[in-house]
Write an enzyme that holds these catalytic residues in place. Sequence first.
Site, PDB file in Angstrom:
ATOM      1  N   ARG A  33    -110.537  -4.012 -29.453  1.00 34.68           N
ATOM      2  CA  ARG A  33    -109.510  -3.884 -30.492  1.00 34.68           C
ATOM      3  C   ARG A  33    -109.835  -4.794 -31.682  1.00 34.68           C
ATOM      4  NH1 ARG A  33    -103.688  -2.648 -27.610  1.00 34.68           N
ATOM      5  NH2 ARG A  33    -104.476  -1.053 -26.206  1.00 34.68           N
ATOM      6  N   SER A 107     -97.717  -2.179 -29.566  1.00 38.44           N
ATOM      7  CA  SER A 107     -98.179  -3.328 -28.767  1.00 38.44           C
ATOM      8  C   SER A 107     -98.414  -4.516 -29.693  1.00 38.44           C
ATOM      9  CB  SER A 107     -99.464  -2.972 -28.022  1.00 38.44           C
ATOM     10  OG  SER A 107     -99.249  -1.888 -27.147  1.00 38.44           O
ATOM     11  N   GLU A 203    -101.952  -8.619 -31.921  1.00 37.42           N
ATOM     12  CA  GLU A 203    -102.720  -7.450 -32.352  1.00 37.42           C
ATOM     13  C   GLU A 203    -102.315  -6.996 -33.740  1.00 37.42           C
ATOM     14  OE1 GLU A 203    -103.991  -3.003 -30.754  1.00 37.42           O
ATOM     15  OE2 GLU A 203    -102.855  -4.353 -29.479  1.00 37.42           O
TER      16      GLU A 203
END
Length: 207
Positions: A33, A107, A203
Amino acid sequence: VEVKDIFHELEALYLEDGMSKIFGSKDCDFGYRDSVFKRQLKGQFAIMNVTYRLKKNPVFNISYGAIEKELERMNTKELSIKAISDAVISIRTSKLPNPDVIGNAGSFFKNPVIDQNELIELEKIENNIPYHAFGKNSYKIPAGWLIEQCGWKGYRNRDTGCYDKQALVLVNYGNATGQEIYDLSEKIKISVQEKFGIELEREVNIL
């Protein structure tokens, strides 16, 4: 499946002069990610299109998360890309809030990746800790599970909170400010660090 495994190239617009540039896989410097666009080139490019290189004969992977159990629940007779897609959508719909109803950024934290020694130490704290193999001698720990073990799942303070079906998702029930959401995320990070010795990484982009 990681994007880097099927990525071919992308075209991005350099915001400073309006010129386009082609990036190959090595140029993007992919990680979990993560990419060059989240680090050295953050905020400098707008990605216009992406080209993927797919296999004509797909290799199915249903070992991650609850996909296999969901396929069984859906009484799937024949494994296919569509069947797996439907299972993933069903799982996400059941766990993630609808942004049309509850404000959220999906998320909020990355799943931390640890090595074998760190996993052994973690299992001294919680012997039933869930994990997935992630490369050689590396393991991915569900951030949502860590947050839930610290008592945050379903937490609400005025208009900020952790979603009651998935602790990984921070929600805005109406009028929470960005600072209030950030402050909640900081409290969560501190509690996970204190209990498990793991530093969670956000994130979402914080401006």
